[in-house]
Design an enzyme around this catalytic site. Structure first.
Site, PDB file in Angstrom:
ATOM      1  N   CYS A  84     -21.927  44.448  39.116  1.00  0.00           N
ATOM      2  CA  CYS A  84     -22.164  43.870  37.928  1.00  0.00           C
ATOM      3  C   CYS A  84     -23.299  43.398  38.227  1.00  0.00           C
ATOM      4  O   CYS A  84     -24.042  41.673  39.295  1.00  0.00           O
ATOM      5  CB  CYS A  84     -21.458  42.693  36.900  1.00  0.00           C
ATOM      6  SG  CYS A  84     -22.634  41.687  35.312  1.00  0.00           S
ATOM      7  N   CYS A 198     -28.564  47.424  35.592  1.00  0.00           N
ATOM      8  CA  CYS A 198     -27.519  46.998  34.809  1.00  0.00           C
ATOM      9  C   CYS A 198     -26.562  48.040  35.327  1.00  0.00           C
ATOM     10  O   CYS A 198     -26.986  49.911  34.853  1.00  0.00           O
ATOM     11  CB  CYS A 198     -27.162  47.540  33.675  1.00  0.00           C
ATOM     12  SG  CYS A 198     -26.105  46.930  32.381  1.00  0.00           S
TER      13      CYS A 198
END
Lengths: 233, 233
Positions: A84, A198
């Protein structure tokens, strides 16, 4: 466990966690099960939203991240990988809370860029709004002479919405087109490559579909974890 | 951890572990990360070869399975799922060594078959030679009136070799064709559906490509785990 064990602190989101582990498997030279690297995964999707915490005063994910990291350490993980990007905002405090090394996906992405494209001077960033606004990529890249170019505010809102669509499982062909079009605009602004910053984005965009040079931090993180397990770092 | 946590005892092989977790994610009703189920995965590919242990006196995987299951239990898993059919040969001793329930993929496959096809009387089995020869599917299905039909010896050797190809990452279009052709032969022998009874097989064969009714124990196991986490069992 004498074997090196990779720990994955995941769930942000779950599909990105699957993607990182799949990349680790693909990058491991193996002919049979026993050639593969032991991996411990804690996919903890209950960790509060990272962008909301950074930009809107939402619940702080750090205590959840630390609890999850310590669980993986207790289980026997020898290193941690966190699929992440936005969670890397909390990396300094998280790394200080465990005794095992934590791979830094943003730093690894910079090193991979430098190794592959030593002359590159400007790179685009597609990421969650928390990643873009917090400046976590800027801090690593710009002090070493690589400019980070980001979408304008309206485009950034569309990138963040596209990421939410992927997380919901409700993404479509147009989700990918949106991300690729905004990435292409970054090239028009002077970026020489685009960071898929992302971990949801590489689930729908790749260099072949995009038609421009992409850096995939998930894959770069996987390679760093495999290199560690193979004793190459 | 107050939330129900699914434990996956994986690594047999790693890709099958990814496949089970991907199925769990797909089967979970979720719009955002936080709607997903926490999952702990220990992918331990060092567990010795199950077929070799059962048929050739190879190293016993049971101590490794027990150690891995206990680790997941200590970490907070509330139930265990094991994405390896052949490992289910060791399930009685494994389940007795932990205090949390262990889902039985073979029993779940029988229950799913009965729910979807109550009148079915004969089913084919594609699996590793350890799964087929040990009779772990026969024991569950035949005492309840469902015959298990298996490939002849030459075909079974080809199925086992195809599984090894998938594990090595070196499978091709012909690997899939081999499995589908041998599955189709089981239909000629009287099977009304075919169990994809090695977790590597659904990585390359599905009902659409095969053109005959398939039961996918990995997907059935994922549904059982999700149902448990959602309080439906």
């Amino acid at each position: 466990m004498a074997e090196p064990v990779i720990g994955i602190l995941g769930g942000m989101g779950p599909e990105a966690t699957v993607d990182l582990y799949r990349e680790i498997i693909r990058l491991t030279p193996a002919r049979r099960d026993q050639d593969h690297i032991p991996v411990l995964i804690y996919s903890n999707p209950k960790i509060p939203d990272r962008t909301r915490a950074i930009l809107e005063g939402g619940e702080n994910p750090l205590p959840y991240l630390i609890e999850s990291a310590r669980l993986l350490q207790r289980m026997g993980a020898g290193i941690l990988a966190i699929p992440c990007n936005t969670a890397h905002y909390f990396l300094p405090q998280l790394a200080a809370a465990v005794q095992i090394p934590v791979l830094n996906m943003i730093e690894e992405t910079y090193l991979a860029l430098r190794a592959g494209h030593p002359d590159l001077r400007a790179v685009g960033l597609l990421g969650a709004t928390g990643t873009v606004r917090s400046g976590i990529y800027h801090a690593v890249f710009e002090r070493r002479g690589v400019s980070i170019l980001v979408p304008d505010d309206a485009e950034q809102a569309r990138v963040h919405a596209a990421i939410a669509e992927i997380k919901s499982g409700g993404h479509s062909h147009s989700t990918r087109q949106t991300l690729e079009a905004i990435g292409a605009n970054l090239l028009c602004k002077g970026a020489e490559a685009v960071i898929l910053g992302c971990t949801e984005i590489p689930l729908v965009v790749d260099q072949e579909s995009a038609g421009f040079a992409c850096l995939n931090p998930t894959r770069i993180l996987a390679q760093a974890a495999v290199d560690w397990a193979m004793g190459k770092r």
